[in-house]
Design an enzyme around this catalytic site. Structure first.
Site, PDB file in Angstrom:
ATOM      1  N   SER A 110     110.200  -1.663  89.607  1.00 23.09           N
ATOM      2  CA  SER A 110     109.175  -2.365  90.401  1.00 23.09           C
ATOM      3  C   SER A 110     109.198  -3.884  90.289  1.00 23.09           C
ATOM      4  CB  SER A 110     107.782  -1.882  90.002  1.00 23.09           C
ATOM      5  OG  SER A 110     107.549  -0.609  90.521  1.00 23.09           O
ATOM      6  N   TYR A 155     114.572   0.987  99.826  1.00 15.44           N
ATOM      7  CA  TYR A 155     113.596   0.827  98.730  1.00 15.44           C
ATOM      8  C   TYR A 155     114.158   1.362  97.399  1.00 15.44           C
ATOM      9  CZ  TYR A 155     109.520   1.809  95.827  1.00 15.44           C
ATOM     10  OH  TYR A 155     108.642   1.887  94.763  1.00 15.44           O
ATOM     11  N   TYR A 183      99.164  -2.737  88.106  1.00 16.37           N
ATOM     12  CA  TYR A 183      98.446  -1.575  88.626  1.00 16.37           C
ATOM     13  C   TYR A 183      97.064  -1.451  88.000  1.00 16.37           C
ATOM     14  CZ  TYR A 183     103.329  -1.178  89.565  1.00 16.37           C
ATOM     15  OH  TYR A 183     104.612  -1.487  89.914  1.00 16.37           O
ATOM     16  N   VAL A 234     109.095   0.539  85.701  1.00 12.35           N
ATOM     17  CA  VAL A 234     109.165   1.738  84.854  1.00 12.35           C
ATOM     18  C   VAL A 234     110.467   1.845  84.051  1.00 12.35           C
ATOM     19  CG1 VAL A 234     107.476   3.222  86.039  1.00 12.35           C
ATOM     20  CG2 VAL A 234     109.856   3.207  86.815  1.00 12.35           C
TER      21      VAL A 234
HETATM   22  O1  DON Z   1     108.958   4.033  93.414  1.00 12.43           O
HETATM   23  C1  DON Z   1     108.957   4.234  92.202  1.00 12.43           C
HETATM   24  O2  DON Z   1     108.222   5.062  91.691  1.00 12.43           O
HETATM   25  C2  DON Z   1     109.894   3.423  91.325  1.00 12.43           C
HETATM   26  N1  DON Z   1     111.107   3.128  92.025  1.00 12.43           N
HETATM   27  C3  DON Z   1     109.271   2.138  90.848  1.00 12.43           C
HETATM   28  C4  DON Z   1     107.980   2.332  90.089  1.00 12.43           C
HETATM   29  C5  DON Z   1     107.699   1.298  89.062  1.00 12.43           C
HETATM   30  O3  DON Z   1     108.561   0.657  88.525  1.00 12.43           O
HETATM   31  C6  DON Z   1     106.285   1.185  88.664  1.00 12.43           C
HETATM   32  N2  DON Z   1     106.134   0.176  87.647  1.00 12.43           N
HETATM   33  N3  DON Z   1     105.680   0.082  86.586  1.00 12.43           N
END
Ligand code: DON
Length: 307
Positions: A66, A191, A243, A261
């Protein structure tokens, strides 16, 4: 009396946090991310005069996930200006990053560009705008990082695609409200790839330096965003970058930041530096446990904060 330099403070804090127990779980909903060594820990700070100091695994690449959403927003905002905000809002969501709950009530306008729904809308904007979105986005990131070795990780993108039921649901829901213009598979492909980019802490802190310097790359002198746009991207990082833990990050660290993440966090000290931390174990909100701990201790020790 000797006052510690930034690099001495960084080294001391790194040592202190390394000696503490590490909590949390490595992300497993993207199977490829589970393969990482959970005990990795690296940090790098790059100042606007281009001096860097790093510790630990700061030169090992990881999945930025993210964190890439800040870069996709930057590129869309650069092209579209304020009209971006017709399709995505700038309010903290107070929900997990992959939540759908507000979308039904708010007619498919995501709360902000950093939750997945918002980042999917931004990805859709870029798919409409760019001739070859994957190629042009990567070129943009390489330009910011001054490093042509940065690349997508196809395995991670494929791994997320194979298990990406939640993002498929989100994008189809957005499309039902008319807030996705392109083919959903094409937007998801883009994405998942931008989230799959691998970088190390040294490269990441370099990449985000323009946000510590009013939107202008302090080394090349290239203007990436206007000063006003840079203020706004920092503001969205401050209020929405973590978040349902954005308040906690503001309280503990007090700098604009963004997590992923993969266990990475980037924070920006406007007028001074950008700092990246990586430690893969995540707290229940999906943010790096050790990354948050490190930044809390470092900013408390140095007194750095926007407040
Ligand atoms: O779309 C997703 O769930 C992941 N590609 C990215 C989520 C993410 O990194 C949330 N961050 N803390």
């Amino acid at each position: 009396m000797h006052e510690n330099t930034l690099s001495e403070n960084l080294a001391e804090t790194f040592k202190e946090v390394s000696a503490m127990k590490n909590y949390g779980e490595v992300a497993s909903y993207i199977p490829e991310l589970q393969l990482v060594d959970a005990d990795k820990f690296g940090v790098c700070l790059t100042s606007i005069d281009d001096s860097s100091c790093g510790q630990g695994d700061c030169n090992e690449r990881f999945s930025i996930q993210s964190i890439a959403k800040v870069l996709s927003l930057t590129l869309a905002f650069k092209h579209l200006g304020r009209s971006c905000w017709e399709r995505v809002d700038v309010e903290p969501a107070g929900t997990s990053f992959n939540s759908l709950v507000h979308l039904e009530y708010e007619s498919g306008i995501p709360r902000n560009p950093f939750i997945n729904s918002g980042a999917l809308v931004v990805s859709d904007m870029l798919v409409s705008l760019l001739k070859d979105p994957k190629k042009e986005f990567l070129e943009f990131v390489r330009l910011l990082a001054k490093d042509d070795s940065i690349d997508y990780d196809d395995k991670t993108a494929a791994s997320e695609y194979a298990e990406g039921y939640r993002n498929f649901a989100v994008i189809n829901f957005l499309r039902s409200f008319g807030n996705i213009e392109n083919d959903v598979e094409e937007v998801l492909h883009f994405y998942f790839h931008l989230c799959s980019i691998k970088m190390n802490c040294t490269q990441l802190s370099r990449t985000f330096l323009f946000l510590a310097h009013g939107g202008k790359d302090p080394i090349s002198g290239e203007r990436i965003l206007t000063r006003s746009q840079s203020k706004r991207v920092n503001a969205i990082m401050m209020t929405c970058g973590f978040y349902d833990e954005a308040g906690e990050f503001a309280y503990e660290v007090g700098l604009p930041g963004k997590s992923g993440v993969g266990g990475g966090i980037v924070a920006v000290n406007p007028g001074s530096y950008s700092i990246a931390v990586w430690s893969p174990k995540l707290n229940p909100q999906g943010n790096s446990y050790r990354g948050m701990k490190f930044l809390e201790k470092f900013t408390t020790k140095t007194g750095h904060s926007i407040f």
